[in-house]
Design a protein around this motif. Structure first.
Motif, PDB file in Angstrom:
ATOM      1  N   ASP A 138       0.846  -1.195   0.000  1.00  0.00           N
ATOM      2  CA  ASP A 138       0.000   0.000   0.000  1.00  0.00           C
ATOM      3  C   ASP A 138       0.880   1.243   0.000  1.00  0.00           C
ATOM      4  N   TYR A 139       0.462   2.245  -0.785  1.00  0.00           N
ATOM      5  CA  TYR A 139       1.210   3.488  -0.915  1.00  0.00           C
ATOM      6  C   TYR A 139       0.288   4.681  -0.760  1.00  0.00           C
ATOM      7  N   TYR A 140       0.884   5.791  -0.347  1.00  0.00           N
ATOM      8  CA  TYR A 140       0.246   7.098  -0.366  1.00  0.00           C
ATOM      9  C   TYR A 140       1.184   8.006  -1.136  1.00  0.00           C
ATOM     10  N   SER A 141       0.647   8.725  -2.123  1.00  0.00           N
ATOM     11  CA  SER A 141       1.473   9.656  -2.894  1.00  0.00           C
ATOM     12  C   SER A 141       0.737  10.966  -3.080  1.00  0.00           C
ATOM     13  N   LYS A 142       1.527  12.024  -3.104  1.00  0.00           N
ATOM     14  CA  LYS A 142       1.001  13.375  -3.222  1.00  0.00           C
ATOM     15  C   LYS A 142       1.253  13.910  -4.628  1.00  0.00           C
ATOM     16  N   VAL A 143       0.240  14.599  -5.186  1.00  0.00           N
ATOM     17  CA  VAL A 143       0.369  15.223  -6.498  1.00  0.00           C
ATOM     18  C   VAL A 143      -0.233  16.625  -6.423  1.00  0.00           C
ATOM     19  N   MET A 144       0.494  17.607  -6.963  1.00  0.00           N
ATOM     20  CA  MET A 144      -0.004  18.976  -7.024  1.00  0.00           C
ATOM     21  C   MET A 144      -0.566  19.223  -8.420  1.00  0.00           C
ATOM     22  N   VAL A 145      -1.784  19.735  -8.478  1.00  0.00           N
ATOM     23  CA  VAL A 145      -2.455  19.998  -9.752  1.00  0.00           C
ATOM     24  C   VAL A 145      -2.600  21.504  -9.912  1.00  0.00           C
ATOM     25  N   GLU A 146      -2.076  22.031 -11.016  1.00  0.00           N
ATOM     26  CA  GLU A 146      -2.095  23.478 -11.238  1.00  0.00           C
ATOM     27  C   GLU A 146      -3.435  23.978 -11.757  1.00  0.00           C
ATOM     28  N   ASN A 147      -4.183  23.125 -12.442  1.00  0.00           N
ATOM     29  CA  ASN A 147      -5.497  23.514 -12.951  1.00  0.00           C
ATOM     30  C   ASN A 147      -6.522  22.492 -12.455  1.00  0.00           C
ATOM     31  N   PRO A 148      -6.975  22.622 -11.214  1.00  0.00           N
ATOM     32  CA  PRO A 148      -7.812  21.593 -10.600  1.00  0.00           C
ATOM     33  C   PRO A 148      -9.162  21.389 -11.267  1.00  0.00           C
ATOM     34  N   ASP A 149      -9.631  22.358 -12.038  1.00  0.00           N
ATOM     35  CA  ASP A 149     -10.912  22.170 -12.725  1.00  0.00           C
ATOM     36  C   ASP A 149     -10.830  21.050 -13.748  1.00  0.00           C
ATOM     37  N   ASN A 150      -9.627  20.750 -14.226  1.00  0.00           N
ATOM     38  CA  ASN A 150      -9.447  19.678 -15.200  1.00  0.00           C
ATOM     39  C   ASN A 150      -9.398  18.299 -14.545  1.00  0.00           C
ATOM     40  N   PHE A 151      -9.319  18.261 -13.222  1.00  0.00           N
ATOM     41  CA  PHE A 151      -9.241  16.986 -12.517  1.00  0.00           C
ATOM     42  C   PHE A 151     -10.055  17.084 -11.234  1.00  0.00           C
ATOM     43  N   PRO A 152     -11.383  17.184 -11.350  1.00  0.00           N
ATOM     44  CA  PRO A 152     -12.224  17.390 -10.168  1.00  0.00           C
ATOM     45  C   PRO A 152     -12.485  16.080  -9.423  1.00  0.00           C
TER      46      PRO A 152
END
Length: 132
Positions: free
Chosen positions: A73-87
């Motif tokens: 099991d893993y936990y990973s963090k991702v920063m999204v610059e345009n969050p409307d494209n990935f709601p």
């Protein structure tokens, strides 16, 4: 009549060339070789704004995904610059791409809907990698 055949034949050749180019470019992307598709659950979501830059481009979202890869099991963090494209909301399930050699490294698929066939071809060829 001959001119019409030449135009049709030229169009078919150009279309075939473009399709071949798209397929070859997609086969040579990092995702196809180094990453594997995995189902993940969004475990945390944090929204950020940059107070020094109050326009829309300053709005970002951080996602933390929970997923399993190779029976771990893993936990990973991702920063999204345009969050409307990935709601996504906490608890939502989505597909991510996990690096086979470093499972903590993930890529989010591009969730934007193409506005036209041309946009689709451009997204398909370039495979936007800003989420790495």
């Amino acid at each position: 009549m001959r001119k019409k055949r030449v135009i049709i034949l030229s169009s078919v050749i150009i279309f075939a060339f473009l399709i071949t180019a798209v397929i070859l470019i997609r086969l040579n992307t990092d995702i196809s070789n180094d990453y594997v598709e995995v189902m993940a659950t969004l475990s945390q979501r944090t929204d950020y704004t940059n107070p020094q830059n109050p326009d829309e481009s300053a709005y970002q979202r951080e996602y933390i995904f929970r997923y399993s890869f190779d029976n771990m099991d893993y936990y990973s963090k991702v920063m999204v610059e345009n969050p409307d494209n990935f709601p996504l909301k906490v608890g939502d399930k989505t597909t991510i791409f996990v690096n086979k050699t470093n499972p903590k490294e993930i890529i989010l698929p591009d969730k934007t809907v193409p506005l036209s066939l041309f946009d689709y071809v451009v997204h398909f060829i370039t495979r936007d990698k800003k989420y790495r």
